[in-house]
Design a protein around this motif. Sequence first.
Motif, PDB file in Angstrom:
ATOM      1  N   ASP A   1      24.184 -20.982  53.865  1.00  8.77           N
ATOM      2  CA  ASP A   1      24.621 -20.537  52.542  1.00  8.77           C
ATOM      3  C   ASP A   1      24.726 -21.693  51.542  1.00  8.77           C
ATOM      4  OD1 ASP A   1      26.706 -21.794  53.808  1.00  8.77           O
ATOM      5  OD2 ASP A   1      28.251 -20.363  53.145  1.00  8.77           O
ATOM      6  N   TYR A   2      24.168 -22.860  51.893  1.00  5.17           N
ATOM      7  CA  TYR A   2      24.287 -24.027  51.021  1.00  5.17           C
ATOM      8  C   TYR A   2      23.580 -23.785  49.697  1.00  5.17           C
ATOM      9  CZ  TYR A   2      23.800 -28.775  49.245  1.00  5.17           C
ATOM     10  OH  TYR A   2      23.842 -29.887  48.452  1.00  5.17           O
ATOM     11  N   ALA A   3      24.265 -24.116  48.591  1.00  6.09           N
ATOM     12  CA  ALA A   3      23.714 -23.939  47.254  1.00  6.09           C
ATOM     13  C   ALA A   3      23.552 -25.299  46.584  1.00  6.09           C
ATOM     14  CB  ALA A   3      24.624 -23.041  46.418  1.00  6.09           C
ATOM     15  N   ILE A   4      22.316 -25.699  46.321  1.00  6.36           N
ATOM     16  CA  ILE A   4      22.050 -27.015  45.737  1.00  6.36           C
ATOM     17  C   ILE A   4      22.686 -27.145  44.362  1.00  6.36           C
ATOM     18  CG2 ILE A   4      20.243 -28.525  44.813  1.00  6.36           C
ATOM     19  CD1 ILE A   4      18.436 -27.681  47.061  1.00  6.36           C
ATOM     20  N   GLY A   5      22.590 -26.099  43.543  1.00  9.63           N
ATOM     21  CA  GLY A   5      23.090 -26.168  42.171  1.00  9.63           C
ATOM     22  C   GLY A   5      24.565 -26.504  42.092  1.00  9.63           C
TER      23      GLY A   5
ATOM     24  N   SER B   1      21.345 -35.817  55.553  1.00 14.51           N
ATOM     25  CA  SER B   1      19.930 -35.587  55.277  1.00 14.51           C
ATOM     26  C   SER B   1      19.157 -35.560  56.571  1.00 14.51           C
ATOM     27  CB  SER B   1      19.388 -36.714  54.372  1.00 14.51           C
ATOM     28  OG  SER B   1      17.983 -36.646  54.247  1.00 14.51           O
ATOM     29  N   GLY B   2      18.046 -34.873  56.551  1.00 14.40           N
ATOM     30  CA  GLY B   2      17.120 -34.989  57.655  1.00 14.40           C
ATOM     31  C   GLY B   2      16.287 -36.245  57.483  1.00 14.40           C
ATOM     32  N   PRO B   3      15.589 -36.702  58.518  1.00 10.58           N
ATOM     33  CA  PRO B   3      14.823 -37.948  58.425  1.00 10.58           C
ATOM     34  C   PRO B   3      13.764 -37.952  57.332  1.00 10.58           C
ATOM     35  CG  PRO B   3      15.142 -37.344  60.714  1.00 10.58           C
ATOM     36  CD  PRO B   3      15.635 -36.188  59.903  1.00 10.58           C
ATOM     37  N   PHE B   4      13.079 -36.827  57.124  1.00 11.27           N
ATOM     38  CA  PHE B   4      12.026 -36.821  56.112  1.00 11.27           C
ATOM     39  C   PHE B   4      12.598 -36.757  54.703  1.00 11.27           C
ATOM     40  CE2 PHE B   4       9.832 -35.693  59.980  1.00 11.27           C
ATOM     41  CZ  PHE B   4       8.713 -36.512  59.906  1.00 11.27           C
ATOM     42  N   GLY B   5      13.745 -36.146  54.548  1.00 10.30           N
ATOM     43  CA  GLY B   5      14.438 -36.217  53.273  1.00 10.30           C
ATOM     44  C   GLY B   5      14.853 -37.641  52.969  1.00 10.30           C
ATOM     45  N   ALA B   6      15.278 -38.385  54.007  1.00  8.35           N
ATOM     46  CA  ALA B   6      15.679 -39.778  53.831  1.00  8.35           C
ATOM     47  C   ALA B   6      14.487 -40.650  53.452  1.00  8.35           C
ATOM     48  CB  ALA B   6      16.328 -40.297  55.114  1.00  8.35           C
ATOM     49  N   ILE B   7      13.324 -40.364  54.025  1.00  6.01           N
ATOM     50  CA  ILE B   7      12.113 -41.126  53.683  1.00  6.01           C
ATOM     51  C   ILE B   7      11.789 -40.970  52.201  1.00  6.01           C
ATOM     52  CG2 ILE B   7       9.610 -41.220  54.010  1.00  6.01           C
ATOM     53  CD1 ILE B   7      10.113 -40.528  56.972  1.00  6.01           C
ATOM     54  N   VAL B   8      11.823 -39.749  51.716  1.00  7.47           N
ATOM     55  CA  VAL B   8      11.528 -39.496  50.301  1.00  7.47           C
ATOM     56  C   VAL B   8      12.587 -40.131  49.414  1.00  7.47           C
ATOM     57  CG1 VAL B   8      11.294 -37.693  48.540  1.00  7.47           C
ATOM     58  CG2 VAL B   8      10.271 -37.365  50.815  1.00  7.47           C
ATOM     59  N   LEU B   9      13.843 -39.980  49.795  1.00  8.22           N
ATOM     60  CA  LEU B   9      14.939 -40.541  48.997  1.00  8.22           C
ATOM     61  C   LEU B   9      14.819 -42.053  48.895  1.00  8.22           C
ATOM     62  CD1 LEU B   9      17.564 -39.865  47.481  1.00  8.22           C
ATOM     63  CD2 LEU B   9      18.785 -40.128  49.649  1.00  8.22           C
ATOM     64  N   GLY B  10      14.503 -42.720  50.002  1.00 11.22           N
ATOM     65  CA  GLY B  10      14.346 -44.170  49.983  1.00 11.22           C
ATOM     66  C   GLY B  10      13.217 -44.612  49.079  1.00 11.22           C
TER      67      GLY B  10
ATOM     68  N   LEU C   1      29.718 -35.076  48.584  1.00 14.55           N
ATOM     69  CA  LEU C   1      29.006 -35.623  49.736  1.00 14.55           C
ATOM     70  C   LEU C   1      28.793 -37.120  49.531  1.00 14.55           C
ATOM     71  CD1 LEU C   1      26.260 -32.846  50.171  1.00 14.55           C
ATOM     72  CD2 LEU C   1      28.325 -33.144  51.555  1.00 14.55           C
ATOM     73  N   ASP C   2      29.459 -37.918  50.324  1.00 12.57           N
ATOM     74  CA  ASP C   2      29.265 -39.373  50.294  1.00 12.57           C
ATOM     75  C   ASP C   2      29.571 -39.891  51.685  1.00 12.57           C
ATOM     76  OD1 ASP C   2      29.011 -42.026  49.831  1.00 12.57           O
ATOM     77  OD2 ASP C   2      30.392 -42.136  48.151  1.00 12.57           O
TER      78      ASP C   2
ATOM     79  N   VAL D   1      18.904 -33.325  49.371  1.00 13.66           N
ATOM     80  CA  VAL D   1      18.402 -33.449  50.744  1.00 13.66           C
ATOM     81  C   VAL D   1      19.357 -32.872  51.780  1.00 13.66           C
ATOM     82  CG1 VAL D   1      16.992 -35.463  50.180  1.00 13.66           C
ATOM     83  CG2 VAL D   1      19.334 -35.799  50.979  1.00 13.66           C
ATOM     84  N   TYR D   2      20.588 -32.527  51.380  1.00 14.03           N
ATOM     85  CA  TYR D   2      21.524 -31.887  52.300  1.00 14.03           C
ATOM     86  C   TYR D   2      21.096 -30.455  52.632  1.00 14.03           C
ATOM     87  CZ  TYR D   2      26.119 -30.658  54.298  1.00 14.03           C
ATOM     88  OH  TYR D   2      27.139 -30.285  55.131  1.00 14.03           O
ATOM     89  N   SER D   3      20.257 -29.888  51.797  1.00  9.66           N
ATOM     90  CA  SER D   3      19.829 -28.503  51.977  1.00  9.66           C
ATOM     91  C   SER D   3      19.063 -28.324  53.290  1.00  9.66           C
ATOM     92  CB  SER D   3      18.933 -28.087  50.802  1.00  9.66           C
ATOM     93  OG  SER D   3      18.346 -26.822  51.048  1.00  9.66           O
ATOM     94  N   PRO D   4      19.394 -27.262  54.064  1.00  7.45           N
ATOM     95  CA  PRO D   4      18.657 -27.014  55.311  1.00  7.45           C
ATOM     96  C   PRO D   4      17.189 -26.696  55.060  1.00  7.45           C
ATOM     97  CG  PRO D   4      20.114 -25.168  54.788  1.00  7.45           C
ATOM     98  CD  PRO D   4      20.462 -26.273  53.840  1.00  7.45           C
ATOM     99  N   ALA D   5      16.872 -26.197  53.858  1.00 13.93           N
ATOM    100  CA  ALA D   5      15.476 -25.906  53.530  1.00 13.93           C
ATOM    101  C   ALA D   5      14.635 -27.172  53.480  1.00 13.93           C
ATOM    102  CB  ALA D   5      15.406 -25.178  52.185  1.00 13.93           C
ATOM    103  N   LEU D   6      15.298 -28.311  53.292  1.00 15.22           N
ATOM    104  CA  LEU D   6      14.609 -29.601  53.240  1.00 15.22           C
ATOM    105  C   LEU D   6      14.884 -30.444  54.489  1.00 15.22           C
ATOM    106  CD1 LEU D   6      15.366 -30.438  49.503  1.00 15.22           C
ATOM    107  CD2 LEU D   6      13.255 -29.487  50.462  1.00 15.22           C
ATOM    108  N   GLY D   7      15.394 -29.782  55.522  1.00 12.29           N
ATOM    109  CA  GLY D   7      15.662 -30.474  56.783  1.00 12.29           C
ATOM    110  C   GLY D   7      17.051 -31.069  56.888  1.00 12.29           C
ATOM    111  N   GLY D   8      17.915 -30.811  55.902  1.00  9.01           N
ATOM    112  CA  GLY D   8      19.266 -31.341  55.914  1.00  9.01           C
ATOM    113  C   GLY D   8      20.203 -30.540  56.796  1.00  9.01           C
ATOM    114  N   PRO D   9      21.410 -31.055  57.032  1.00  9.98           N
ATOM    115  CA  PRO D   9      22.354 -30.401  57.934  1.00  9.98           C
ATOM    116  C   PRO D   9      23.230 -29.338  57.263  1.00  9.98           C
ATOM    117  CG  PRO D   9      23.225 -32.521  57.280  1.00  9.98           C
ATOM    118  CD  PRO D   9      21.878 -32.399  56.623  1.00  9.98           C
ATOM    119  N   GLY D  10      22.961 -28.991  56.018  1.00  6.13           N
ATOM    120  CA  GLY D  10      23.777 -27.996  55.339  1.00  6.13           C
ATOM    121  C   GLY D  10      23.659 -26.621  55.977  1.00  6.13           C
TER     122      GLY D  10
END
Length: 448
Positions: free
Chosen positions: A387-391, A322-331, A202-203, A375-384
């Motif tokens: 079945d997205y697996a963070i690990g 990422s979702g907007p709130f994931g982006a806020i934390v990441l920034g 993911l880039d 932050v790609y995870s849908p559980a964190l508001g991302g668009p994944g």
Amino acid sequence: MKLVQKSAVAASAMALSMLAAMPAWAQDAAAAAAPAAPTVDKGDTAWMMTSTVLVLMMILPGLALFYGGLTRAKNMLSTMTQIGAVAAIAILVWVCWGYTMAFGDGGNAFISGFGKLFLASVTSESTSATFTDSVAIPEYVFICFQMTFAAITVALVLGSVVERMKFAATCVFALIWLTIVYFPIAHMVWAAGGLFFEMGALDFAGGTVVHINAGVSALVAAVILGKRVGYPNEPMLPHSMTLTSVGTGLLWVGWFGFNAGSALEANGSAGLAMINTFVATASAALAWMLVERLAGHRPSALGFCSGVIAGLVAVTPAAGNSGPFGAIVLGAVASVVCYLAVAKLKPKLGYDDSLDAFGIHGIGGMIGALGTGIVYSPALGGPGGADYAIGGQMVTQFLTVATTIAWAAIGTAIAIYVAKAVTGLRVAPDAEREGLDVNEHGERAYNY
């Protein structure tokens, strides 16, 4: 009997008409089975042309003013001229052999083929795919958009070596570095068939390709080149925070082309990248000044500008991921880590990264690239997907980051030593003390 003959004639006529119609049926069936030709949308094309110009604005005048203001007055023109020159080199090299190495036909996991050398077979009618089936943009537009990415990446590297590197050495370095470092990494991450593209890295807009690549290269180049005369004992403060602030604003505005343009279409993905570029940057700018205050310093204009860039760097790979709130934390997280790299790590290790290209672009790019896997995870508001697996994604992100670091470090060392053999690399100490504006270009930024 006549009735039988009439029936036979009618049957024969019907059969002939059916036989005559069969080729038409076959053509219709073939047309239905064949994939639809890609459609070039004028709105998408207009957006991508606008995005391309926005990215160019990031370089000239954005980065030129941002970096130029951070240098001492005697090196202002030198810094701006080096940035402009390497951007021009990148533009020409891209159309000669860069585009085909990164996005040409065929090739392998590390570089594409050379079938489009000097833009062979590219015409005003040829197209490049987008992320939507059967939707395309003109290939010339895609070439121009990616051209500006190559140009700004090599320009970013210069932030670590300004005020002491020869202009000729800068040009030689840029030519070699683009060829052996940037083009292969761009292919590996962004092109079909590329090593990490096929792994699903993911880039969205260049956390690895642009920022880690440039930041790590900047560190290696600075270490090989050596410290500026007088560093760190003499004060080497920015000569114009006003110009740096103007450059910061131009970079932030241009970054919308950088991030939202990487959707390749004027659609919801571009809208997501746009809002993330707003909120992650705002979060990072405030976080940097807050950390300054907690460290016992006053919130500074330089801190604000540094935080803006740290946020933009971090959100680049996550812009559409990422979702907007994931982006806020990441920034915010990236801004804090970049501050520590600039204020603590650099003095501790003693390297002279003049304008903190590694501390902000390198470190911020690493935080952004790895954080994108989270932050790609849908559980964190991302668009994944569900079945997205963070690990599993984090393993891919880590491998991409590690490979980019190693490739950039080795390639930069080669490019710097070749430039040194050809040009001598560094100006004489007396020339450095007087300033590169006069000694390298025979001009002054300011006439007093």
